[in-house]
Design a protein around this motif. Structure first.
Motif, PDB file in Angstrom:
ATOM      1  N   GLY A  77      42.480  29.710  32.749  1.00 19.39           N
ATOM      2  CA  GLY A  77      43.300  30.469  33.672  1.00 19.39           C
ATOM      3  C   GLY A  77      43.784  29.657  34.852  1.00 19.39           C
ATOM      4  O   GLY A  77      43.436  28.493  35.038  1.00 19.39           O
ATOM      5  N   VAL A 121      40.349  34.968  35.553  1.00 25.62           N
ATOM      6  CA  VAL A 121      39.908  35.178  34.173  1.00 25.62           C
ATOM      7  C   VAL A 121      40.633  36.360  33.542  1.00 25.62           C
ATOM      8  O   VAL A 121      41.339  36.216  32.552  1.00 25.62           O
ATOM      9  CB  VAL A 121      38.381  35.399  34.124  1.00 25.62           C
ATOM     10  CG1 VAL A 121      37.924  35.658  32.688  1.00 25.62           C
ATOM     11  CG2 VAL A 121      37.651  34.194  34.704  1.00 25.62           C
ATOM     12  N   ASP A 122      40.483  37.550  34.107  1.00 24.31           N
ATOM     13  CA  ASP A 122      41.161  38.736  33.580  1.00 24.31           C
ATOM     14  C   ASP A 122      41.234  39.790  34.678  1.00 24.31           C
ATOM     15  O   ASP A 122      40.384  39.843  35.566  1.00 24.31           O
ATOM     16  CB  ASP A 122      40.470  39.291  32.329  1.00 24.31           C
ATOM     17  CG  ASP A 122      39.019  39.681  32.585  1.00 24.31           C
ATOM     18  OD1 ASP A 122      38.428  39.197  33.568  1.00 24.31           O
ATOM     19  OD2 ASP A 122      38.469  40.466  31.796  1.00 24.31           O
ATOM     20  N   PRO A 123      42.264  40.642  34.657  1.00 25.03           N
ATOM     21  CA  PRO A 123      42.397  41.683  35.685  1.00 25.03           C
ATOM     22  C   PRO A 123      41.400  42.807  35.459  1.00 25.03           C
ATOM     23  O   PRO A 123      41.176  43.243  34.331  1.00 25.03           O
ATOM     24  CB  PRO A 123      43.846  42.161  35.516  1.00 25.03           C
ATOM     25  CG  PRO A 123      44.187  41.837  34.099  1.00 25.03           C
ATOM     26  CD  PRO A 123      43.411  40.615  33.732  1.00 25.03           C
ATOM     27  N   LEU A 124      40.801  43.277  36.547  1.00 24.90           N
ATOM     28  CA  LEU A 124      39.845  44.376  36.484  1.00 24.90           C
ATOM     29  C   LEU A 124      40.436  45.681  36.981  1.00 24.90           C
ATOM     30  O   LEU A 124      39.931  46.755  36.666  1.00 24.90           O
ATOM     31  CB  LEU A 124      38.595  44.043  37.308  1.00 24.90           C
ATOM     32  CG  LEU A 124      37.788  42.816  36.868  1.00 24.90           C
ATOM     33  CD1 LEU A 124      36.604  42.603  37.813  1.00 24.90           C
ATOM     34  CD2 LEU A 124      37.302  42.972  35.439  1.00 24.90           C
ATOM     35  N   TRP A 166      40.980  40.729  40.207  1.00 21.79           N
ATOM     36  CA  TRP A 166      40.685  39.921  39.029  1.00 21.79           C
ATOM     37  C   TRP A 166      39.199  39.598  38.971  1.00 21.79           C
ATOM     38  O   TRP A 166      38.517  39.512  39.988  1.00 21.79           O
ATOM     39  CB  TRP A 166      41.437  38.589  39.107  1.00 21.79           C
ATOM     40  CG  TRP A 166      42.912  38.682  38.902  1.00 21.79           C
ATOM     41  CD1 TRP A 166      43.841  39.120  39.798  1.00 21.79           C
ATOM     42  CD2 TRP A 166      43.635  38.298  37.729  1.00 21.79           C
ATOM     43  NE1 TRP A 166      45.093  39.049  39.259  1.00 21.79           N
ATOM     44  CE2 TRP A 166      45.003  38.537  37.983  1.00 21.79           C
ATOM     45  CE3 TRP A 166      43.254  37.764  36.492  1.00 21.79           C
ATOM     46  CZ2 TRP A 166      45.993  38.273  37.041  1.00 21.79           C
ATOM     47  CZ3 TRP A 166      44.230  37.493  35.548  1.00 21.79           C
ATOM     48  CH2 TRP A 166      45.587  37.762  35.829  1.00 21.79           C
ATOM     49  N   ARG A 167      38.724  39.405  37.742  1.00 19.67           N
ATOM     50  CA  ARG A 167      37.478  38.679  37.585  1.00 19.67           C
ATOM     51  C   ARG A 167      37.840  37.202  37.650  1.00 19.67           C
ATOM     52  O   ARG A 167      38.757  36.749  36.965  1.00 19.67           O
ATOM     53  CB  ARG A 167      36.819  39.012  36.245  1.00 19.67           C
ATOM     54  CG  ARG A 167      35.596  38.171  35.951  1.00 19.67           C
ATOM     55  CD  ARG A 167      34.721  38.769  34.853  1.00 19.67           C
ATOM     56  NE  ARG A 167      35.467  39.334  33.748  1.00 19.67           N
ATOM     57  CZ  ARG A 167      34.938  40.143  32.815  1.00 19.67           C
ATOM     58  NH1 ARG A 167      33.662  40.457  32.882  1.00 19.67           N
ATOM     59  NH2 ARG A 167      35.678  40.639  31.844  1.00 19.67           N
ATOM     60  N   TYR A 173      30.734  34.338  38.489  1.00 20.20           N
ATOM     61  CA  TYR A 173      31.891  35.220  38.468  1.00 20.20           C
ATOM     62  C   TYR A 173      31.931  36.041  39.758  1.00 20.20           C
ATOM     63  O   TYR A 173      30.890  36.482  40.262  1.00 20.20           O
ATOM     64  CB  TYR A 173      31.838  36.166  37.261  1.00 20.20           C
ATOM     65  CG  TYR A 173      32.092  35.481  35.944  1.00 20.20           C
ATOM     66  CD1 TYR A 173      33.376  35.115  35.566  1.00 20.20           C
ATOM     67  CD2 TYR A 173      31.038  35.186  35.082  1.00 20.20           C
ATOM     68  CE1 TYR A 173      33.615  34.483  34.352  1.00 20.20           C
ATOM     69  CE2 TYR A 173      31.264  34.557  33.868  1.00 20.20           C
ATOM     70  CZ  TYR A 173      32.551  34.199  33.507  1.00 20.20           C
ATOM     71  OH  TYR A 173      32.773  33.567  32.311  1.00 20.20           O
ATOM     72  N   LEU A 213      33.984  39.794  28.522  1.00 22.19           N
ATOM     73  CA  LEU A 213      34.742  38.593  28.861  1.00 22.19           C
ATOM     74  C   LEU A 213      35.759  38.291  27.761  1.00 22.19           C
ATOM     75  O   LEU A 213      35.487  38.497  26.577  1.00 22.19           O
ATOM     76  CB  LEU A 213      33.800  37.404  29.030  1.00 22.19           C
ATOM     77  CG  LEU A 213      32.956  37.406  30.298  1.00 22.19           C
ATOM     78  CD1 LEU A 213      31.773  36.454  30.157  1.00 22.19           C
ATOM     79  CD2 LEU A 213      33.797  37.034  31.507  1.00 22.19           C
ATOM     80  N   PRO A 214      36.950  37.816  28.138  1.00 20.15           N
ATOM     81  CA  PRO A 214      37.964  37.488  27.134  1.00 20.15           C
ATOM     82  C   PRO A 214      37.583  36.221  26.360  1.00 20.15           C
ATOM     83  O   PRO A 214      36.673  35.477  26.771  1.00 20.15           O
ATOM     84  CB  PRO A 214      39.225  37.275  27.976  1.00 20.15           C
ATOM     85  CG  PRO A 214      38.713  36.852  29.315  1.00 20.15           C
ATOM     86  CD  PRO A 214      37.417  37.584  29.518  1.00 20.15           C
ATOM     87  N   TRP A 256      35.614  32.483  27.326  1.00 21.00           N
ATOM     88  CA  TRP A 256      34.701  32.626  28.459  1.00 21.00           C
ATOM     89  C   TRP A 256      33.374  33.180  27.977  1.00 21.00           C
ATOM     90  O   TRP A 256      33.317  33.985  27.051  1.00 21.00           O
ATOM     91  CB  TRP A 256      35.296  33.560  29.517  1.00 21.00           C
ATOM     92  CG  TRP A 256      36.553  33.034  30.135  1.00 21.00           C
ATOM     93  CD1 TRP A 256      37.831  33.221  29.684  1.00 21.00           C
ATOM     94  CD2 TRP A 256      36.652  32.207  31.291  1.00 21.00           C
ATOM     95  NE1 TRP A 256      38.721  32.577  30.494  1.00 21.00           N
ATOM     96  CE2 TRP A 256      38.025  31.935  31.496  1.00 21.00           C
ATOM     97  CE3 TRP A 256      35.719  31.674  32.177  1.00 21.00           C
ATOM     98  CZ2 TRP A 256      38.482  31.163  32.552  1.00 21.00           C
ATOM     99  CZ3 TRP A 256      36.160  30.903  33.233  1.00 21.00           C
ATOM    100  CH2 TRP A 256      37.535  30.652  33.407  1.00 21.00           C
TER     101      TRP A 256
END
Length: 347
Positions: free
Chosen positions: A2, A12-15, A24-25, A34, A278-279, A282
């Protein structure tokens, strides 16, 4: 992998997403952990001032969610906080409906503890509501709540730009006196919001008016002493509310729902883990296969040697990076706005 902001935080990814920005995370390469990162594009002075205010709150308390650090780069700024995995009290009611008096009393007790500390620091939160009561994912164990979102918090003696004619906070939880032009921030406004918040948790919905609350509590067959406290907290006249959060908490303990001699029974209510898996790419140690030590470029890698936010007060990209000082410059602008407000108030 990312995008890395501030040479440290890798998105990493939107929360979630709200009016103030996207949460985001993010992977903190310096601390190898994290974090939740609220990322905002600073398009106007109001959002910048909200950012500055939230970053300024450093209240250490078990029931207050305190920011960890911040970073600025190009046209964006972010600040980080611990990831709270259980969602909010609003999420809990959405999952289970009205909560039992015991659940409501425990969450209200923790909220009043948080407010007692915040008010003791000379702050007024001004946006207490179920969505800002974040919960650890404790399942059916004893819950743990943390009060979040200090974006419109203010000090008791902070000068105002003008005597506004609109409410500051969220309609439905904001105390009636906050609608009055020239209202001076008062901790008792937070107590009103706490009462309306606890009432919503107990009833499963927010009453339209304080008058509706009295009727709704009778229909819900709420315990008499708890109902009396909620009505006192949500009184239209601030002089009729408890004197402070400590007094409200003492009254809550007199209900027998919390405190010494009580036992915890979650019933059918469970605080679920609301954070998605986690995507790909990760794992719990960070970027898969990297042991959490890989940063995307030399600029970010160099910045890992910068002092921690708690030691240096901020986290910044190296000056040689393009746009590196844009984020800090925006924060300086926010502080200048506060100074301007002070000067205008004095003059």
């Amino acid at each position: 992998m990312g995008e890395v902001l501030g040479g440290r935080y890798e998105l990493v990814d939107p929360l979630g997403e709200g009016g103030a920005g996207v949460v985001w995370r993010a992977w903190d390469h310096r601390e190898a952990r994290y974090v939740a990162a609220k990322v905002m594009r600073q398009a106007d002075a109001a959002s910048l001032l909200r950012f500055v205010r939230e970053q300024a709150v450093r209240v250490e308390h078990p029931h207050v969610l305190t920011p960890l650090g911040w970073a600025g780069e190009d046209e964006r700024v972010l600040f980080t906080m611990p990831i709270v995995r259980g969602g909010s009290a609003a999420t809990l009611v959405g999952d289970h409906g009205p909560l039992s008096p015991t659940w409501v009393a425990v969450l209200l007790d923790q909220l009043l503890l948080a407010l007692e500390r915040i008010h003791g620091e000379g702050l007024v939160h001004r946006d207490v509501k179920p969505a800002n009561l974040l919960l650890d994912a404790t399942g059916r164990d004893y819950p743990r709540m943390r009060l979040a979102d200090f974006g419109i918090a203010t000090t008791l003696d902070q000068p105002r730009l003008t005597h506004v004619s609109h409410v500051v906070g969220t309609v439905g939880y904001a105390a009636p006196e906050t609608f009055s032009p020239g209202w001076d921030p008062d901790p008792r406004a937070d107590l009103f919001a706490a009462g309306m918040t606890a009432s919503e948790l107990l009833l499963g919905e927010r009453p339209d008016t304080v008058g509706d609350l009295a009727v709704a509590l009778v229909r819900a067959e709420a315990p008499v002493q708890l109902s009396a406290l909620l009505l006192d907290l949500s009184s239209r006249d601030p002089d009729d509310r408890p004197a402070d959060a400590a007094a409200a908490r003492a009254a809550l303990h007199r209900t027998g729902l919390v405190g010494e001699g009580t036992t915890w029974d979650a019933g059918e209510v469970e605080v679920f883990d609301q954070v998605p898996p986690l995507p790909p790419g990760w794992d719990e140690e960070g970027p898969a296969g990297s042991a959490g030590a890989v940063v995307s470029d030399d600029r970010a890698r160099e910045n890992l040697a910068a002092p921690d936010a708690e030691e240096a007060g901020d986290v910044q990209s190296p000056a040689r990076a393009s746009g590196a000082w844009a984020g800090p410059a925006l924060l300086v602008l926010g502080l200048a706005l506060i100074l301007l407000a002070t000067l205008i108030a004095i003059l």
